[in-house]
Motif scaffolding. Sequence first.
Motif, PDB file in Angstrom:
ATOM      1  N   VAL A   1       3.612 -10.081   0.269  1.00  0.00           N
ATOM      2  CA  VAL A   1       2.475  -9.322  -0.481  1.00  0.00           C
ATOM      3  C   VAL A   1       1.197  -9.815  -0.886  1.00  0.00           C
ATOM      4  N   ASP A   2       1.130 -11.144  -0.932  1.00  0.00           N
ATOM      5  CA  ASP A   2      -0.010 -11.839  -0.979  1.00  0.00           C
ATOM      6  C   ASP A   2      -0.996 -12.327   0.214  1.00  0.00           C
TER       7      ASP A   2
ATOM      8  N   LEU B   1      -2.577  -8.497   5.107  1.00  0.00           N
ATOM      9  CA  LEU B   1      -1.361  -7.746   4.849  1.00  0.00           C
ATOM     10  C   LEU B   1      -2.012  -6.145   5.279  1.00  0.00           C
ATOM     11  N   VAL B   2      -3.106  -5.484   4.350  1.00  0.00           N
ATOM     12  CA  VAL B   2      -3.518  -4.521   4.392  1.00  0.00           C
ATOM     13  C   VAL B   2      -4.194  -4.106   5.822  1.00  0.00           C
TER      14      VAL B   2
ATOM     15  N   ILE C   1       6.811   1.974   0.190  1.00  0.00           N
ATOM     16  CA  ILE C   1       6.872   0.254   0.634  1.00  0.00           C
ATOM     17  C   ILE C   1       7.762  -0.031  -0.864  1.00  0.00           C
ATOM     18  N   GLU C   2       8.837  -0.549  -0.539  1.00  0.00           N
ATOM     19  CA  GLU C   2       9.705  -1.169  -1.691  1.00  0.00           C
ATOM     20  C   GLU C   2       9.482  -2.781  -1.756  1.00  0.00           C
ATOM     21  N   ILE C   3       8.892  -3.046  -3.015  1.00  0.00           N
ATOM     22  CA  ILE C   3       8.568  -4.375  -3.438  1.00  0.00           C
ATOM     23  C   ILE C   3       9.792  -5.051  -4.453  1.00  0.00           C
TER      24      ILE C   3
ATOM     25  N   LEU D   1      -3.131  -0.659  -0.603  1.00  0.00           N
ATOM     26  CA  LEU D   1      -2.073   0.070   0.174  1.00  0.00           C
ATOM     27  C   LEU D   1      -2.102   1.536  -0.436  1.00  0.00           C
ATOM     28  N   ARG D   2      -1.866   1.472  -1.603  1.00  0.00           N
ATOM     29  CA  ARG D   2      -1.502   2.732  -2.381  1.00  0.00           C
ATOM     30  C   ARG D   2      -2.682   3.560  -2.237  1.00  0.00           C
ATOM     31  N   LYS D   3      -4.128   3.102  -2.225  1.00  0.00           N
ATOM     32  CA  LYS D   3      -5.075   3.910  -2.195  1.00  0.00           C
ATOM     33  C   LYS D   3      -5.244   4.671  -0.614  1.00  0.00           C
ATOM     34  N   MET D   4      -4.738   3.734   0.388  1.00  0.00           N
ATOM     35  CA  MET D   4      -4.572   4.362   1.697  1.00  0.00           C
ATOM     36  C   MET D   4      -3.397   5.587   1.867  1.00  0.00           C
ATOM     37  N   GLY D   5      -2.612   5.677   0.755  1.00  0.00           N
ATOM     38  CA  GLY D   5      -1.787   6.686   0.846  1.00  0.00           C
ATOM     39  C   GLY D   5      -0.329   6.230   0.763  1.00  0.00           C
TER      40      GLY D   5
END
Length: 723
Positions: A562-563, A567-568, A587-589, A608-612
């Motif tokens: 995640v960090d 990743l992005v 995506i499940e974290i 990632l959320r901004k990407m959709g």
Amino acid sequence: MSHVFWNVAYKFYGEPAPTSIVVVATDEIHDGGSFDYARLLQKLRQQGVARVFFDTKVPYGLSRSGDDRLRQEFAAFGNRLVMVVRAQKLDSFDADAFRFPPPAIASGVPIAVSAWNANFLYYVKSGPFSVAIGNTRYPTVSAELAGAQGSDGATFEPDFAMDPTTIPRVSGLRLLDGMVPAEALRGKQVLVTNVAQATMAGYFGHEIVGEYAADIAGAVALRKPLSLSLGVLPLLFLASVAVWLAHRSTSRLNKGLLYGGAVAVTLLAPLPIRTLGVVVEPELAMLVLVFYSLIRMWQKRTRRIQHTSASGLPNLLAISTRQIEIGRDVIVAVIARYEEMLATLPQDLHGEYARQIARRISVGSGTDDIFHGDGGHFAWTEEARPLEMQLSHLEGMRALFSAPLQIGPHTFDTTIHFGLDRNEGLDALTRVNSALASANEALNNGRAIELFEAHRLAEAPWELSLHARIDEGLRNGDIWLAFQSQWDVPRGRICGAEALIRWNHPTRGPIAPDAFILHAERAGRIDALTYWVLEQAITAAHKLNAFGQRFQMSVNLSAQMVDKADLVTNFAEIVRRRAIDPTLLTIEITETSSVRNRPAACHNLTQLRKMGFRLSIDDFGTGEASLAYLADLPSDELKLDRRFVSKVVTSERDRTIVTSTIHLAHALGQVVVAEGIEDAATFALLRDLGCDHAQGYYLGRPQPFAVFEREYRASILRQTGSV
């Protein structure tokens, strides 16, 4: 691909048209009345032509004497004159597509039709021997010109090697004026047509030409000793066999010859074979070669990525796949407190730290090939010395690290421990893992060097080689994805699935995901495993969304990734390359307590959320997946842990927790997913409590994709009432 191939091929290759077929152009006959055409036919009869194909519209009915004269000429020719009737456009074979001449003038005159199959760019592709119109079957112009017959429904392909610009042409006006030498057309087949107003068609190598040229090219093909269309299978078979043999060959020379031969046969064979009258299509063979080349390039790129560590050095997988020569020892060094030192360095200096260590090892060992693994492990091979000499040599290398390492403005004292494997004859993977285990043991026990004895091999735990076996499992299909359905609770239908990784080992049987995922994280293989899962899940999502209903695919993301800085970028590249809408992926974290850099993790997930991508907090209510994490992360979904869901019917306390969580999530604009639903009562109660989505064995067990796809399709058919 086929269109481009033939169009290019015939631009560079052409043969002259036959001299036995001549076009008499009526363009310059300005009046064009029936009397002029009667005179033209008379001239042709006097020339002694073998046959006339009358391909010109006559303004019948304007001159009674001219019409009578034209009918007389038609009768004089008898069966040696054929009236040509053309389809209004390519690919048209129905009765409405043809405009027949009035019976009053063409009664009793043989008729041939011109109709062609075309490709997507309206280039002539093939034609039938005959066409059924109403209750009558008419021969085609090409078949009549060649004197060929074929069974009903049979087709042929024109010989596009014939250069349409070389078709012999005579001016009809000059013929009427007596300016064409007597008997110049004797024995010829003559096509009387208005060239300027001719129906146009695409012709390979020459773009657009008069359709009469295709008729003549068809006759040329039918006159050849062979007129056979073998389709795509011959070249596809040859290319596939050559690729298969090259793939299995261990000789680079043989590989090159086979690959080169496959390309040469595919690109060069169709044209000379076609000149003999045999048509073979190269497009599928070309596709096989193109796709195989792309796959091989992708495999090499993937292998290069898999065999390279973040520092730019080759990793332990790279040495594990090499053949270690007899007479060489395998050595693995591990740096004490390596991760702590990395934590004090900026990200851009991590690679430099590893490279400086590798340089010192290279100086001490005398080898340039140093392999870097996660966790501060470095591996290499050396010439086998007597044991005492080898141990003394490693002690000397240890002294090289007595001087501190200077990484930018940072100074580090470095302690190194060695693992030694001297078991010659074993495979590289076993030897590397043996040395790796010895190095870890030396580190844990505070010893400088640990020797892995041969008798310990049988007792070595499975985990020593587990991370390398993961790659093998991915290659041979032992590792696969199962899909567990997620249901839209209010609507009572499947709305998505969670992609779950599974491993069926050929000798050990099913391996628990928690076991090998944990070791993949420790061995630094979790990145490749996660991206593999994402690729497979995207493939499944494409197929399932093709059924027409929106289908959401959920993929788990390890807390160790995640960090990570890349990743992005990696996720963005994958969804761009696979052309999928990120909103279809969730995506499940989970295991958030394992996140080492919380700010970096939150930043990555926000991007990632901004990407959709949709973000889901898995196992909500356990560990750190609670209110604190909910406050940090702008998520879209909360996934209730099964320990609350399983007792929601029987435990009022758990029911209160679930109810409160659902209300909280809805107040924050979140979707709630309940997992671990085992019975109908739990499902019904969650529906009453306002839960959005559900998942569990009661609703569907994890299944291979083929089974899941079949059941999902059946569920859609049930919803729509289709049979």
